[in-house]
Scaffold this motif. Sequence first.
Motif, PDB file in Angstrom:
ATOM      1  N   LEU A   1       0.915  -1.279   0.028  1.00  9.93           N
ATOM      2  CA  LEU A   1      -0.184  -0.006  -0.216  1.00  9.93           C
ATOM      3  C   LEU A   1       0.938   1.182  -0.038  1.00  9.93           C
ATOM      4  N   LEU A   2       1.730   1.327   0.761  1.00 12.39           N
ATOM      5  CA  LEU A   2       2.860   2.541   0.755  1.00 12.39           C
ATOM      6  C   LEU A   2       3.470   2.569  -0.604  1.00 12.39           C
ATOM      7  N   CYS A   3       3.834   1.554  -1.314  1.00  9.12           N
ATOM      8  CA  CYS A   3       4.417   1.692  -2.647  1.00  9.12           C
ATOM      9  C   CYS A   3       3.483   1.936  -3.646  1.00  9.12           C
ATOM     10  N   LEU A   4       2.195   1.689  -3.633  1.00 13.92           N
ATOM     11  CA  LEU A   4       0.949   1.819  -4.357  1.00 13.92           C
ATOM     12  C   LEU A   4       0.553   3.318  -4.362  1.00 13.92           C
ATOM     13  N   ASP A   5       0.852   4.110  -3.050  1.00 18.06           N
ATOM     14  CA  ASP A   5       0.605   5.467  -2.971  1.00 18.06           C
ATOM     15  C   ASP A   5       1.695   6.312  -3.179  1.00 18.06           C
ATOM     16  N   ASN A   6       2.998   5.665  -3.328  1.00 17.37           N
ATOM     17  CA  ASN A   6       4.287   6.478  -3.573  1.00 17.37           C
ATOM     18  C   ASN A   6       4.625   6.971  -2.232  1.00 17.37           C
ATOM     19  N   ARG A   7       4.225   6.894  -1.079  1.00 10.82           N
ATOM     20  CA  ARG A   7       4.682   7.028   0.247  1.00 10.82           C
ATOM     21  C   ARG A   7       5.957   6.346   0.444  1.00 10.82           C
ATOM     22  N   LEU A   8       6.115   5.244  -0.195  1.00 12.13           N
ATOM     23  CA  LEU A   8       7.592   4.592  -0.053  1.00 12.13           C
ATOM     24  C   LEU A   8       7.895   4.523  -1.537  1.00 12.13           C
ATOM     25  N   ALA A   9       8.684   5.511  -1.749  1.00  8.82           N
ATOM     26  CA  ALA A   9       9.078   5.582  -3.448  1.00  8.82           C
ATOM     27  C   ALA A   9       9.912   4.607  -3.609  1.00  8.82           C
ATOM     28  N   PRO A  10      10.010   4.337  -5.420  1.00  9.17           N
ATOM     29  CA  PRO A  10      10.721   3.360  -5.830  1.00  9.17           C
ATOM     30  C   PRO A  10      12.200   3.657  -5.553  1.00  9.17           C
ATOM     31  N   ARG A  11      12.949   2.641  -5.564  1.00  5.67           N
ATOM     32  CA  ARG A  11      14.516   2.625  -5.487  1.00  5.67           C
ATOM     33  C   ARG A  11      14.901   3.202  -4.018  1.00  5.67           C
ATOM     34  N   THR A  12      14.100   2.797  -3.201  1.00 11.96           N
ATOM     35  CA  THR A  12      14.247   3.133  -1.577  1.00 11.96           C
ATOM     36  C   THR A  12      14.622   1.548  -0.955  1.00 11.96           C
ATOM     37  N   ALA A  13      15.965   1.761  -0.198  1.00  7.81           N
ATOM     38  CA  ALA A  13      16.164   0.535   0.328  1.00  7.81           C
ATOM     39  C   ALA A  13      15.594   0.416   1.721  1.00  7.81           C
ATOM     40  N   LEU A  14      15.040  -0.794   1.939  1.00  8.87           N
ATOM     41  CA  LEU A  14      14.057  -1.005   3.067  1.00  8.87           C
ATOM     42  C   LEU A  14      15.325  -1.558   4.254  1.00  8.87           C
ATOM     43  N   PRO A  15      14.608  -1.284   5.276  1.00  4.84           N
ATOM     44  CA  PRO A  15      15.521  -1.879   6.393  1.00  4.84           C
ATOM     45  C   PRO A  15      15.804  -3.483   6.588  1.00  4.84           C
ATOM     46  N   ALA A  16      16.843  -3.749   7.335  1.00  8.31           N
ATOM     47  CA  ALA A  16      17.261  -5.079   7.278  1.00  8.31           C
ATOM     48  C   ALA A  16      16.149  -5.880   7.991  1.00  8.31           C
ATOM     49  N   GLU A  17      15.991  -7.014   7.821  1.00  7.42           N
ATOM     50  CA  GLU A  17      15.036  -7.918   8.401  1.00  7.42           C
ATOM     51  C   GLU A  17      14.972  -7.856   9.908  1.00  7.42           C
ATOM     52  N   ARG A  18      16.177  -7.935  10.320  1.00  5.10           N
ATOM     53  CA  ARG A  18      16.144  -8.062  11.966  1.00  5.10           C
ATOM     54  C   ARG A  18      15.916  -6.586  12.596  1.00  5.10           C
ATOM     55  N   GLU A  19      16.223  -5.565  11.801  1.00  5.89           N
ATOM     56  CA  GLU A  19      15.850  -4.150  12.239  1.00  5.89           C
ATOM     57  C   GLU A  19      14.409  -3.877  12.106  1.00  5.89           C
ATOM     58  N   LEU A  20      13.869  -4.314  11.283  1.00  2.00           N
ATOM     59  CA  LEU A  20      12.370  -4.093  11.196  1.00  2.00           C
ATOM     60  C   LEU A  20      11.524  -5.029  12.197  1.00  2.00           C
ATOM     61  N   ALA A  21      11.938  -6.277  12.357  1.00  2.00           N
ATOM     62  CA  ALA A  21      11.556  -6.998  13.087  1.00  2.00           C
ATOM     63  C   ALA A  21      11.420  -6.426  14.684  1.00  2.00           C
ATOM     64  N   ALA A  22      12.585  -5.723  15.112  1.00  2.00           N
ATOM     65  CA  ALA A  22      12.700  -5.174  16.282  1.00  2.00           C
ATOM     66  C   ALA A  22      11.867  -4.031  16.461  1.00  2.00           C
ATOM     67  N   ALA A  23      11.787  -3.369  15.449  1.00  2.00           N
ATOM     68  CA  ALA A  23      10.707  -2.042  15.551  1.00  2.00           C
ATOM     69  C   ALA A  23       9.243  -2.342  15.587  1.00  2.00           C
ATOM     70  N   LEU A  24       8.770  -3.470  14.958  1.00  2.00           N
ATOM     71  CA  LEU A  24       7.649  -4.039  14.902  1.00  2.00           C
ATOM     72  C   LEU A  24       7.096  -4.969  15.932  1.00  2.00           C
ATOM     73  N   HIS A  25       8.259  -5.597  16.779  1.00  2.00           N
ATOM     74  CA  HIS A  25       7.966  -6.199  17.690  1.00  2.00           C
ATOM     75  C   HIS A  25       7.258  -7.570  17.226  1.00  2.00           C
ATOM     76  N   VAL A  26       8.090  -8.079  16.305  1.00  2.00           N
ATOM     77  CA  VAL A  26       7.512  -9.508  15.446  1.00  2.00           C
ATOM     78  C   VAL A  26       8.996 -10.235  15.335  1.00  2.00           C
TER      79      VAL A  26
END
Length: 474
Positions: free
Chosen positions: A33-58
């Motif tokens: 959804l973020l990609c579809l709305d361009n709130r997460l623009a193309p060619r943007t590096a996402l966080p590493a899996e471990r970092e995002l898991a810690a931020a989302l508590h999953v």
Amino acid sequence: MDSRVSARALAHSLGGWRTREPAYEALADSIRLLCLDNRLAPRTALPAERELAAALHVSRSTVAAAYRSLRDTGHIASLRGSGSVTLPLGRRDAGRVDAADGMIDLQQASPPAWPGLSGIMAETALGASALVSRVGYDVLGRIELREAIARRYTERGIPTRPDEVLVTTGAQSAIHLVSSVLIGRGDRVLVETPTYPHAADALRRAGARLVGVPVTTDAGWDIDRAEQAFSRTLPVMAYLMPDFQNPTGRSMGASERQAMLAAGERSGSVIVLDETTADLDIDRGPLLPGFEASEPGTVVRLGSLGKTVWGGLRLGWVRADGDLIRRLVAARPAHDLGTPEFEQAVATRLLDRFDEIVQQRSALLRSGRDAVVSALSGALPEWEIPEAHGGVSLWIELGKPLSSPLVMEARSRGVLLSAGPRFSVDGGHERHLRVPFTAPPDEMVRAAEVLADAWASVRAGAPSALVERAGAVI
């Protein structure tokens, strides 16, 4: 890779993402959804899996499965040494068609001609003998008109000399000319997304690689993304619409203008400001123009009479440093040999009455805006209709990625519109619809009624999974 989003920032953008099970697919849908709305623009590096898991508590496995799902649907790619990067989605739109009798054509966001235009043209024609005595080839613009344009800038707080103005055959011609001089093949150019599609086309034709910076009706410009894009990609040029941006209608605040200028100057970029809608204020009130404290040669301003007077009056201009004006004059004969004398003479007379013209346009646009906002709010309360304090259109959040089918259905019912993806840089915006309010109030109300019926039909015919899951891709 144009920029990077931190785990904390992505978690904040995702909000309440856990709306369904399994959790990994809910997370993947929310990132889509973020990609579809361009709130997460193309060619943007996402966080590493471990970092995002810690931020989302999953668990890390949840994030890994979500990234795998996103790779399967073509929203991200995983690159060795770079992690996971969002991908362009590709532009799709329903295409433009010619309006038949009885149709409401809202594909072009242009108001009808200013009522006094025909009189000005008649007055100008009385002096035709003087006009035809001139050579007729004028790649710079007649001095009387350049003096009038320079005065308008000076009155706005932007001191301008006539030799800093070049007259063109409309703003689109100005964009083409400036692009051909400033851009080489493969050069990066920073642009807003969504944006004016004909400008994006002109930039691409000049060889530019576009770097999108999101702008939304509620939050405005993503300044963090812009600053990263300037520093990472070092664009040779940035194309911006700071006042009543097309299609969102949003205007930059003082801090946004200052931040954009500072970032552009640090990267050595030329900032091209498209101000063709800047005078279409309905009830925002005047703002300082911004960008005026720039270094010489950093800021180029484009203007025209297409939105304020009439789209058929093909006359625009470039306001720039004298050195760039001379480069544009040298390059122009390859594009055209000058702006017609008659249009220039008409424009000179119009600028003498410009305050009167702007006042009439404001009243016209207010009536159209108020009519369509009222009608759409009553008929389609589920749509998010933004406040528009000027400009020519509403950038509406539909809540479902059905913009293109809605446009096709409305077309079959006699209302012509452009779907959200038409205004994207790298794809997306299928959840948005641009609705100009440039037609008379009765037509705007009728268009709203057609949209309500068309929306009901489109939703009824859409796959149930698509209607239930706002993050799905069509």
